[in-house]
Design an enzyme around this catalytic site. Structure first.
Site, PDB file in Angstrom:
ATOM      1  N   ARG A  90     -19.128 -41.597 -20.367  1.00 36.94           N
ATOM      2  CA  ARG A  90     -20.401 -40.888 -20.750  1.00 36.94           C
ATOM      3  C   ARG A  90     -21.261 -41.120 -19.107  1.00 36.94           C
ATOM      4  O   ARG A  90     -21.994 -40.235 -18.829  1.00 36.94           O
ATOM      5  CB  ARG A  90     -21.338 -42.080 -21.579  1.00 36.94           C
ATOM      6  CG  ARG A  90     -20.736 -41.471 -22.971  1.00 36.94           C
ATOM      7  CD  ARG A  90     -21.589 -42.387 -24.071  1.00 36.94           C
ATOM      8  NE  ARG A  90     -22.835 -41.982 -24.092  1.00 36.94           N
ATOM      9  CZ  ARG A  90     -23.975 -42.476 -24.767  1.00 36.94           C
ATOM     10  NH1 ARG A  90     -23.664 -43.852 -25.246  1.00 36.94           N
ATOM     11  NH2 ARG A  90     -25.067 -42.062 -24.716  1.00 36.94           N
TER      12      ARG A  90
ATOM     13  N   CYS B 268     -28.474 -48.537 -20.537  1.00 37.01           N
ATOM     14  CA  CYS B 268     -27.397 -48.083 -21.176  1.00 37.01           C
ATOM     15  C   CYS B 268     -27.742 -46.692 -21.992  1.00 37.01           C
ATOM     16  O   CYS B 268     -28.372 -45.994 -21.351  1.00 37.01           O
ATOM     17  CB  CYS B 268     -27.089 -49.335 -22.404  1.00 37.01           C
ATOM     18  SG  CYS B 268     -28.320 -49.680 -23.361  1.00 37.01           S
TER      19      CYS B 268
END
Length: 276
Positions: free
Chosen positions: A172, A231
């Site tokens: 990601r 995050c």
């Protein structure tokens, strides 16, 4: 106070003269709340706290898990029996992310004695209960700002002058895949540091010296200057802040994280394995 507690230590404290308040924060990223699992078996006396409904505000421009209103959060904690002078221990199903989110929120709002059960419920070998607890109302009053918090602008600035860790999975970070948010990639200048590398196969945190060595290899130490973490939505990032705390490295959390950053098309996005 150490930010984590072992199952053995927790069992000893629960039978001692000053038992901690227990919060059960079991949660899953995709799926319904885990209250049913809590109701069927939990550590005796633990109160269930719903991460999506009680440890976050409504999703929107601030991300998928923006910070809750402090007054509302305080009311939830008082109903759970949290007081300012009584230790709190939080646990989840074992991953540690949700428990770390509760730990960070209590720290941010000024609670001085909060710890995470290392390894979560899977590490607990004591008795379990299906009986609903009846806690005495607590007196905790949140005072936000007790630990550092980043917004989007501060996160961008820190990525240029200090160390900003991206706690998501490496794919990601690189932008190879993005299963949740508008676009893949990372904040320019951020360093990939998946939070999954902070724990062993049993879900427990690595020893402090191993975490210190890990973060040193990524450019962060107690003497390296400002450190921040983000995050996807401010949950696993709290787990990385906790790992850094164990390593003796203070770190700020960008609570809006990638879900807030990527929602604004005007913000720059970097892709690939390199920070920039």
């Amino acid at each position: 106070m150490r930010p984590i507690i072992s199952a053995t230590e927790l069992a000893n404290e629960m039978s001692g003269p000053r038992p901690p308040v227990l919060l059960d924060v079991r949660w899953q990223l995709h799926g319904p709340p885990l209250r049913a699992e809590y109701e069927s078996a939990h550590i005796p006396g633990a109160v269930f706290v719903d991460l999506d409904a009680e440890l976050a505000g409504p999703p929107g421009s601030g991300g998928r898990h923006p910070l809750p209103d402090p007054a509302a959060f305080g009311a939830v904690m008082r109903r759970a029996g949290v007081s300012g002078d009584i230790p709190v221990v939080v646990y989840d199903g074992g991953l540690g992310w949700a428990a770390a989110r509760a730990w960070w929120l209590l720290r941010w709002t000024g609670h001085p004695q909060v710890r995470v059960l290392d390894g979560g419920l899977t590490a607990w070998t004591g008795p379990l209960s299906a009986s609903p607890p009846d806690p005495q109302p607590g007196d905790f009053v949140p005072e936000p700002g007790s630990v550092p918090l980043l917004d989007a602008d501060a996160a961008a600035e820190l990525a240029g002058k200090g160390v900003l860790f991206d706690a998501r999975a490496a794919e990601r970070y690189r932008g190879d895949v993005e299963p949740i948010d508008r676009v893949g990639g990372h904040i320019p200048g951020a360093v990939s540091a998946p939070t999954t590398a902070n724990t062993g196969p049993d879900g427990r945190f690595l020893p402090a010296e191993e975490l210190t060595a890990r973060f040193a290899g990524l450019g962060a130490s107690a003497d390296s200057g400002e450190v921040g973490v983000y995050c996807g939505s401010g949950v696993s990032g709290a787990h990385e802040v906790l790992a850094l705390e164990i390593a003796g490295i203070p770190a700020a959390l960008y609570a809006g994280s990638w879900s807030e950053w990527s929602a604004d098309p005007s913000r720059p996005v970097a892709t690939g394995p390199d920070p920039r």
